[in-house]
Scaffold this motif. Structure first.
Motif, PDB file in Angstrom:
ATOM      1  N   ASN A 172       1.102  -1.369  -0.297  1.00 40.32           N
ATOM      2  CA  ASN A 172      -0.176  -0.059  -0.335  1.00 40.32           C
ATOM      3  C   ASN A 172       0.658   1.210  -0.148  1.00 40.32           C
ATOM      4  O   ASN A 172       1.793   1.136   0.174  1.00 40.32           O
ATOM      5  N   ARG A 173       0.362   2.232  -0.168  1.00 40.10           N
ATOM      6  CA  ARG A 173       1.114   4.026  -0.128  1.00 40.10           C
ATOM      7  C   ARG A 173       1.566   3.984   0.592  1.00 40.10           C
ATOM      8  O   ARG A 173       2.758   4.847   0.832  1.00 40.10           O
ATOM      9  N   ILE A 174       0.924   3.962   2.524  1.00 41.92           N
ATOM     10  CA  ILE A 174       1.488   3.846   3.210  1.00 41.92           C
ATOM     11  C   ILE A 174       3.079   3.024   2.955  1.00 41.92           C
ATOM     12  O   ILE A 174       4.548   4.013   3.583  1.00 41.92           O
ATOM     13  N   PHE A 175       3.152   2.373   3.580  1.00 41.37           N
ATOM     14  CA  PHE A 175       3.954   1.764   3.780  1.00 41.37           C
ATOM     15  C   PHE A 175       5.081   2.208   2.262  1.00 41.37           C
ATOM     16  O   PHE A 175       6.367   1.341   2.396  1.00 41.37           O
ATOM     17  N   ARG A 176       4.970   2.106   1.241  1.00 39.21           N
ATOM     18  CA  ARG A 176       6.056   2.401   0.175  1.00 39.21           C
ATOM     19  C   ARG A 176       6.565   4.053   0.476  1.00 39.21           C
ATOM     20  O   ARG A 176       8.091   4.121   0.490  1.00 39.21           O
ATOM     21  N   GLU A 177       5.871   4.859   1.034  1.00 35.17           N
ATOM     22  CA  GLU A 177       6.506   6.111   1.712  1.00 35.17           C
ATOM     23  C   GLU A 177       7.120   6.160   2.667  1.00 35.17           C
ATOM     24  O   GLU A 177       8.276   6.529   2.696  1.00 35.17           O
ATOM     25  N   VAL A 178       6.821   4.827   3.635  1.00 29.43           N
ATOM     26  CA  VAL A 178       7.537   4.616   5.102  1.00 29.43           C
ATOM     27  C   VAL A 178       9.278   3.974   4.283  1.00 29.43           C
ATOM     28  O   VAL A 178      10.161   4.519   4.871  1.00 29.43           O
ATOM     29  N   SER A 179       8.888   3.198   3.387  1.00 32.47           N
ATOM     30  CA  SER A 179       9.841   2.997   2.840  1.00 32.47           C
ATOM     31  C   SER A 179      11.208   3.978   1.852  1.00 32.47           C
ATOM     32  O   SER A 179      12.185   3.689   2.358  1.00 32.47           O
ATOM     33  N   GLU A 180      10.871   4.658   1.536  1.00 40.89           N
ATOM     34  CA  GLU A 180      11.327   6.099   0.866  1.00 40.89           C
ATOM     35  C   GLU A 180      12.138   6.205   1.689  1.00 40.89           C
ATOM     36  O   GLU A 180      13.369   6.853   1.365  1.00 40.89           O
ATOM     37  N   ILE A 181      11.188   7.008   2.675  1.00 43.97           N
ATOM     38  CA  ILE A 181      12.233   7.465   3.649  1.00 43.97           C
ATOM     39  C   ILE A 181      13.315   6.314   4.537  1.00 43.97           C
ATOM     40  O   ILE A 181      14.160   7.446   4.441  1.00 43.97           O
ATOM     41  N   GLY A 182      12.985   5.761   4.500  1.00 43.68           N
ATOM     42  CA  GLY A 182      14.096   5.092   4.471  1.00 43.68           C
ATOM     43  C   GLY A 182      15.020   4.389   4.085  1.00 43.68           C
ATOM     44  O   GLY A 182      16.518   4.270   4.224  1.00 43.68           O
ATOM     45  N   ASP A 183      15.189   4.741   2.854  1.00 42.34           N
ATOM     46  CA  ASP A 183      15.791   5.341   1.728  1.00 42.34           C
ATOM     47  C   ASP A 183      16.661   6.636   1.749  1.00 42.34           C
ATOM     48  O   ASP A 183      18.109   6.299   1.704  1.00 42.34           O
ATOM     49  N   ILE A 184      15.860   7.599   2.017  1.00 43.43           N
ATOM     50  CA  ILE A 184      16.173   8.631   1.983  1.00 43.43           C
ATOM     51  C   ILE A 184      17.478   8.534   3.679  1.00 43.43           C
ATOM     52  O   ILE A 184      18.277   9.105   4.056  1.00 43.43           O
ATOM     53  N   LEU A 185      16.795   7.995   4.720  1.00 46.93           N
ATOM     54  CA  LEU A 185      17.856   8.415   5.652  1.00 46.93           C
ATOM     55  C   LEU A 185      18.876   8.232   6.045  1.00 46.93           C
ATOM     56  O   LEU A 185      19.848   8.023   6.646  1.00 46.93           O
ATOM     57  N   SER A 186      18.858   6.319   5.344  1.00 48.89           N
ATOM     58  CA  SER A 186      20.159   6.204   5.040  1.00 48.89           C
ATOM     59  C   SER A 186      21.414   6.687   3.999  1.00 48.89           C
ATOM     60  O   SER A 186      22.387   6.416   4.598  1.00 48.89           O
ATOM     61  N   LYS A 187      20.684   7.340   2.854  1.00 49.37           N
ATOM     62  CA  LYS A 187      21.804   7.934   2.397  1.00 49.37           C
ATOM     63  C   LYS A 187      21.764   9.305   2.660  1.00 49.37           C
ATOM     64  O   LYS A 187      23.160   9.699   2.337  1.00 49.37           O
ATOM     65  N   ILE A 188      21.470   9.206   4.549  1.00 50.81           N
ATOM     66  CA  ILE A 188      21.480  10.867   4.516  1.00 50.81           C
ATOM     67  C   ILE A 188      22.170  10.657   6.185  1.00 50.81           C
ATOM     68  O   ILE A 188      22.666  11.540   6.591  1.00 50.81           O
ATOM     69  N   SER A 189      23.269   9.766   6.231  1.00 51.84           N
ATOM     70  CA  SER A 189      23.841   9.207   7.624  1.00 51.84           C
ATOM     71  C   SER A 189      24.437   9.900   7.886  1.00 51.84           C
ATOM     72  O   SER A 189      24.800  10.200   8.937  1.00 51.84           O
ATOM     73  N   SER A 190      25.032  11.030   7.017  1.00 52.38           N
ATOM     74  CA  SER A 190      25.975  11.456   7.773  1.00 52.38           C
ATOM     75  C   SER A 190      26.388  12.870   8.920  1.00 52.38           C
ATOM     76  O   SER A 190      26.401  12.974   9.289  1.00 52.38           O
ATOM     77  N   VAL A 191      24.978  13.113   8.295  1.00 57.54           N
ATOM     78  CA  VAL A 191      23.933  14.297   9.199  1.00 57.54           C
ATOM     79  C   VAL A 191      23.797  13.986  10.241  1.00 57.54           C
ATOM     80  O   VAL A 191      24.042  14.634  11.385  1.00 57.54           O
ATOM     81  N   ALA A 192      23.577  12.539  10.761  1.00 55.59           N
ATOM     82  CA  ALA A 192      23.741  12.644  12.142  1.00 55.59           C
ATOM     83  C   ALA A 192      24.522  13.212  12.622  1.00 55.59           C
ATOM     84  O   ALA A 192      26.034  12.715  12.876  1.00 55.59           O
ATOM     85  N   GLY A 193      24.294  13.430  14.360  1.00 56.65           N
ATOM     86  CA  GLY A 193      25.343  14.297  14.508  1.00 56.65           C
ATOM     87  C   GLY A 193      25.432  15.525  14.739  1.00 56.65           C
ATOM     88  O   GLY A 193      26.254  16.420  15.597  1.00 56.65           O
ATOM     89  N   THR A 194      25.161  16.068  13.569  1.00 57.13           N
ATOM     90  CA  THR A 194      25.326  17.562  13.969  1.00 57.13           C
ATOM     91  C   THR A 194      23.948  18.089  14.559  1.00 57.13           C
ATOM     92  O   THR A 194      23.068  17.644  14.872  1.00 57.13           O
ATOM     93  N   THR A 195      24.806  19.111  14.371  1.00 52.99           N
ATOM     94  CA  THR A 195      23.214  20.795  15.317  1.00 52.99           C
ATOM     95  C   THR A 195      23.035  21.848  14.497  1.00 52.99           C
ATOM     96  O   THR A 195      23.283  21.960  13.489  1.00 52.99           O
ATOM     97  N   VAL A 196      21.749  22.496  14.764  1.00 50.99           N
ATOM     98  CA  VAL A 196      21.580  23.100  14.106  1.00 50.99           C
ATOM     99  C   VAL A 196      21.612  24.294  15.321  1.00 50.99           C
ATOM    100  O   VAL A 196      21.569  24.202  16.186  1.00 50.99           O
TER     101      VAL A 196
END
Ligand code: GLA
Ligand code: ZN
Length: 675
Positions: free
Chosen positions: A377-401
């Motif tokens: 379903n749509r929700i799971f596809r969107e959730v999976s897409e976000i999982g994919d993006i988060l794995s690609k922006i992993s180097s952001v972890a630990g930075t701050t605003v």
């Protein structure tokens, strides 16, 4: 600043949510399948055991932890970590039956029946003993599990209890606070009024709805006490889990703009701040964009509870909630906006309530990662897409605003304003006013923290202090010093009326010498009816802006007048002023206007301290994180049409493409650009 990811084990972001396997123990096939689904969505952590007390201890002193052991082992074997809760969020029925003092008493003195959740008496010794027992067993068994990332203390702590035990503790708390000196308390609370003078501490009762609600100092102290008592109980939980393994961090999931507890006090006792976010997207009272920017403000509130450290988005719904008045679906792409907005604002996690929809009971129709029908379903596809993006922006972890502007917000100021008898008693709109100011700075392109008056002002160049009704001497001194050293301060109507016990400052508002800082006194405050309007005309231009709700009438000492009222008996008197003081300036806005109408003043303040705002095209939200010399720009298209953003140079982390000057964002798209 160097990067300090919250969870080094994860090599990046935590992606997860609340998971209730104990509801499915008779369906091992489903539990096995869930793990495959989680991996598919790149979910690397789940929160377990939040409401599992009756699964751990179905009858008093009969324990079952084997299911948890098995679930945690299986998850870990599949690369999925666990955040484990202490189970105080909901009590088993036997506990309330065997120990009725665990049940709360309401503000009419009526004891609750068993049921629901988030409703233990924080003072009950029986409750604390039983809680200590279950937490000890849990921590003994699991605090060295290799999959354990964190302890989640209780769930959404809140509420208050008026039982005899809590009353007794309140009196002890007051004795301590007022040095066992009843005269001191009588003076601080102005109890001669309506013959409220106490002859000893034992006569004091909490503010029962059918009792005394007319002593403002007492009402406020009860709120402070409730915070203290809740924290005391929370600390007793933390002490147990830390005693088995001090290296496992603890958090408590907080609620958006929750009124009942002073979160600044609570945050001091936990290692990481986390919160649960349930915006009412696509509503019929404000634009989608306004809702989104309001939630950036909320992130700033939680970020501000522990500065220079990432926080956690502990819960959000993958689709709709089930408990709001209207549970509308999130439109395609909105979950991605919401998830990455949290990250852009400083969260190292995106977590959902809930992983799998429960089959029955209250939340069976609440949004989830895994639906009753499965995952096609749509929700799971969107959730999976976000999982994919988060794995690609992993180097952001630990930075701050980083922000050079701050908005002042204190919980006790909020309580005092709500309780103050006068002005518009229905709603003084303190919270709305804070959001309005914050949103406007955000629109202008200036990142803004939200901090408390007890926090350090170091590092900030601009402070906005809306409706700073409670003014303590130390805060007045800090603000004066801030301006003297070159800071830009803006205060509004209702500044500096009372001290920390809610006694009015004598000698004119704002008290504590702030009238010297601003160069004025407030002589009166006018409350307008909802349809009333006044206006302010800015000096040297024809431009007038609209005024509603409140108008203070000022007496000017040595402030410069930059705007005057356009109507009524105070027409032509000062409404907006500035005074240069030391190296800085102190602005005073005496009436309520839309924050957007004050933009020229905000722009002047930014200019005065050399902050160059990063102003985006309309409908674009922007946040930035940095650390270890790396910088990441988060761009969000909140509008309905494609937008081209100029002057962006860097790598779009999700696509891996280089952006050389122009970033194109489709409707509701997000880009994370490494500069
Ligand atoms: C809260 C609770 C969760 C769940 C969600 C539903 O945030 O912490 O247990 O009830 O609300 O939105
Ligand atoms: Zn109680």
């Amino acid at each position: 600043m160097s990067k300090k990811p919250l969870f080094p084990q994860l090599n990046g972001m935590l992606y997860g949510g609340d998971y209730n396997p104990d509801q499915w123990l008779d369906r091992p096939d489903i539990l096995a399948q869930d793990i495959e689904y989680l991996k598919k969505a790149k979910i690397n952590c789940v929160s377990l055991g939040i409401f599992s007390w009756s699964s751990y201890e179905p009858r008093e002193n009969e324990y079952h932890f084997e299911w948890l052991q098995q679930v945690m082992d299986n998850l870990y074997a599949n690369g999925i970590y666990t955040i484990l809760a202490t189970p105080s969020g909901a009590k088993p029925a036997w506990l309330d039956k065997n120990y009725p003092d665990c049940l709360r008493v309401d503000n009419m003195g009526v004891r609750y029946h068993h049921g629901d959740r988030h409703n233990y008496c924080m003072s009950s010794q029986n409750f604390r003993n039983k809680l200590k027992n279950i937490n000890t067993l849990l921590a003994e068994k699991f605090s060295h599990h290799p999959g354990l990332l964190m302890w989640h203390i209780s769930n959404e702590m809140g509420g208050e209890c008026f039982c005899p035990e809590c009353q007794k503790k309140f009196i002890e708390y007051l004795c301590n606070k007022f040095d066992n000196d009843i005269d001191k308390l009588n003076k601080a609370w102005w109890t001669t009024f309506w013959s409220h003078k106490f002859s000893c501490f034992e006569e004091i009762e909490p503010p029962f709805a059918n009792g005394s609600i007319d002593i403002m100092g007492l009402n406020l102290e009860w709120k402070r006490f409730t915070t203290w008592n809740m924290i005391d109980c929370m600390k007793s939980e933390i002490e147990v889990v830390k005693s088995f393994n001090p290296d496992i961090p603890v958090t408590a999931n907080l609620m958006n703009m929750y009124n009942g507890l002073d979160y600044r006090e609570l945050a001091k006792e936990i290692d990481v701040v986390s919160w649960d976010s349930y915006p009412r997207f696509h509503n019929d009272w404000e634009s989608f964009e306004d809702t989104m920017r309001e939630f950036s403000y909320s992130h700033a509130v939680f970020r501000g509870l522990k500065k220079d450290k990432p926080f956690m988005l502990m819960e959000c719904s993958p689709s709709s909630t089930n408990w709001q008045a209207y549970n509308k679906l999130k439109r395609p792409g909105v979950l991605r906006l919401q998830a990455l907005q949290a990250v852009g604002c400083g969260s190292d996690t995106v977590q959902y309530f809930q992983i799998r929809k429960s089959r029955g009971s209250f939340e069976q129709f609440h949004g989830a990662v895994i639906d009753h029908a499965g995952i096609d379903n749509r929700i799971f596809r969107e959730v999976s897409e976000i999982g994919d993006i988060l794995s690609k922006i992993s180097s952001v972890a630990g930075t701050t605003v980083k922000a050079e502007a701050a908005l002042l917000f204190d919980w006790d100021n909020r309580w005092a304003i709500q309780d103050m008898q006068g002005l518009c008693n229905a709603d003084k709109k303190y919270e709305k006013t804070l959001v309005d100011f914050w949103r406007e700075f955000n629109r202008l392109g200036a990142e803004m923290d939200v901090i408390g008056t007890s926090d350090s002002f170091d590092g900030y160049k601009i402070i906005i202090a809306p409706m700073l009704y409670i003014l303590r001497r130390d805060v007045a001194e800090k603000l004066t010093q801030f301006v003297k050293n070159g800071g830009q301060l803006l205060a509004t109507y209702l500044t500096g009326y009372v001290d920390e016990n809610l006694l009015c400052h004598l000698g004119g508002f704002p008290g504590e010498n702030l009238s010297d800082l601003f160069g004025l006194y407030s002589e009166e405050i006018d409350t307008l009816f909802p349809s009333d309007r006044n206006g302010i005309q800015f000096r040297g231009c024809d431009n007038t802006i609209e005024v509603f709700d409140y108008c203070e009438i000022l007496k000017i000492k040595d402030a410069e007048i930059i705007g005057r009222y356009t109507d009524d008996f105070y027409k032509d008197t000062a409404a907006i002023t500035v005074k240069c003081f030391g190296e800085g300036s102190a602005y005073y806005v005496a009436a309520r206007t839309k924050a957007a109408d004050l933009a020229p003043i905000f722009e002047q303040m930014l200019k005065n301290v050399g902050i160059v705002p990063n102003k985006m095209p309309p409908h674009v939200l922007y946040h930035e994180r940095s650390g270890d010399g790396e910088r990441y720009g988060f761009y969000y298209n909140l509008g309905e049409n494609q937008i081209d953003i100029k002057n962006v140079k860097g790598i779009d982390l999700a696509s891996g493409k280089e952006i050389d000057g122009e970033l194109v964002l489709d409707k509701y798209a997000v880009a994370v650009v490494k500069f």
